[in-house]
Design a protein around this motif. Structure first.
Motif, short mmCIF file in Angstrom:
data_model
loop_
_atom_site.label_atom_id
_atom_site.label_comp_id
_atom_site.label_asym_id
_atom_site.label_seq_id
_atom_site.Cartn_x
_atom_site.Cartn_y
_atom_site.Cartn_z
N ALA A 164 0.79 -1.01 0.19
CA ALA A 164 -0.12 0.00 -0.08
C ALA A 164 0.83 1.38 -0.03
O ALA A 164 0.71 2.25 -0.64
N ILE A 165 1.77 1.26 0.90
CA ILE A 165 2.95 2.40 0.88
C ILE A 165 3.28 2.62 -0.50
O ILE A 165 3.26 4.05 -1.06
N HIS A 166 3.93 1.40 -1.37
CA HIS A 166 4.52 2.08 -2.53
C HIS A 166 3.49 2.42 -3.55
O HIS A 166 3.80 3.18 -4.28
N LEU A 167 2.18 1.90 -3.42
CA LEU A 167 1.17 2.38 -4.29
C LEU A 167 0.75 3.72 -4.24
O LEU A 167 0.54 4.66 -5.09
N ILE A 168 0.52 4.36 -2.99
CA ILE A 168 0.13 5.29 -2.51
C ILE A 168 1.33 6.48 -3.03
O ILE A 168 0.82 7.53 -3.46
N LYS A 169 2.53 6.08 -2.68
CA LYS A 169 3.80 7.05 -3.18
C LYS A 169 3.68 7.24 -4.56
O LYS A 169 4.40 8.23 -4.72
N SER A 170 3.26 6.29 -5.24
CA SER A 170 3.46 6.41 -6.59
C SER A 170 2.46 7.56 -7.27
O SER A 170 2.61 7.75 -8.41
N ARG A 171 1.54 8.26 -6.63
CA ARG A 171 0.57 9.06 -6.95
C ARG A 171 1.02 10.51 -6.47
O ARG A 171 1.16 10.45 -5.36
N THR A 172 0.72 11.57 -7.28
CA THR A 172 0.94 12.80 -6.75
C THR A 172 -0.37 13.58 -6.35
O THR A 172 -0.17 14.63 -5.68
N ASN A 173 -1.42 12.88 -6.60
CA ASN A 173 -2.75 13.61 -6.24
C ASN A 173 -3.36 13.35 -5.00
O ASN A 173 -4.36 13.30 -4.72
N ILE A 174 -2.25 12.52 -4.22
CA ILE A 174 -2.80 11.72 -2.98
C ILE A 174 -2.31 12.46 -1.80
O ILE A 174 -1.07 12.45 -1.71
N THR A 175 -3.12 12.52 -0.62
CA THR A 175 -2.46 13.23 0.58
C THR A 175 -2.95 12.18 1.73
O THR A 175 -3.91 11.59 1.71
#
Length: 254
Positions: A63-74
């Motif tokens: 989940a960490i890797h997936l979330i960090k791959s997106r720039t529009n997510i906080t």
């Protein structure tokens, strides 16, 4: 006011100087699931910033890797382990008065440290208590840990020492909760959500302030394809009506 008048209402309020915006909070994220991937795809496709309320103690590396791959997510902090410690019959609460406050604060600090180290600037130190319950002595210590705000549900009229009140006002789900693992949930209708939005936008308080910033809450991990279709309709309707959907930078300035 009829549902079809929503766009006209927003344009009218903007013409007289009322600024209208929304921000999107999604709770209970911790694993690389099909549902999380659906949310991230939706956010990217429609250019809608999402604020994920993440459970630190359950957070997986995938989940960490997936979330960090997106720039529009906080990332926001959703409690620590999302475990109920309230006595039988009391409202569900991870951080109530049934435990030693130092034990609870240590958990919150540990979660804060983990999210800071893992997500760096993608982590926005807003505390989101599970089930929207938290004891006041805990709230009073959040600023010392490093939090700049707290997000519950309901009108953001409560003032907290050294914390921004970043409540969400609209939950797209209706809940009947019996216990931590026993609950009945359904998606509200498009019409019902629109009616709530109209009331918030057209309230005397909004007119007096000259602006309204509405928090919209989802729980993506329990949303079906039909639910996403409705939510997509809702988001596109608001964008068509001229409502701005704010990202992290705008979010912390409200």
């Amino acid at each position: 006011m009829k549902i079809g008048e929503f766009g006209d209402l927003v344009r009218l309020t903007q013409d007289v100087g009322l600024k209208t915006s929304i921000w999107w909070r999604d709770d209970d994220v911790f694993d690389d699931t099909n549902e999380l991937n659906t949310l991230l795809h939706f956010s990217e496709k429609h250019d809608v910033a999402a604020h994920l309320s993440v459970i630190p103690n359950k957070l997986t590396n995938n989940a960490i890797h997936l979330i960090k791959s997106r720039t529009n997510i906080t990332v926001l902090q959703h409690g620590y382990a999302h475990v109920n410690h309230a006595k039988n019959g009391a409202p569900l609460n991870e951080f109530g008065l049934d435990r030693d406050i130092e034990v609870m604060l240590d958990e919150i600090r540990h979660g804060y440290k983990k999210l800071t180290e893992v997500f760096d600037s993608q982590f926005l130190p807003i505390f989101v208590p599970p089930w929207h319950h938290v004891a006041l002595p805990v709230i009073e210590c959040l600023h010392e840990i490093g939090f700049i705000g707290i997000s519950l549900i309901g009108e953001n009229i409560m003032a907290y020492p050294n914390l921004k009140n970043m409540n969400v006002q609209i939950d797209v789900h209706s809940w009947k909760t019996e216990s931590e693992t026993s609950y009945d949930v359904r998606m509200k209708s498009y019409e019902a959500i629109m009616e709530n939005l109209i009331k918030l936008v057209s309230s005397e308080k909004s007119k007096l302030n000259g602006h309204v910033n509405i928090g919209v809450l989802t729980h993506s991990q329990i949303m079906s394809k039909k639910d996403w279709n409705m939510f997509s309709k809702l988001i596109l309707s608001m964008k068509d009506a001229g409502i701005s959907i704010i990202d992290k930078k705008s979010f912390i300035n409200h």
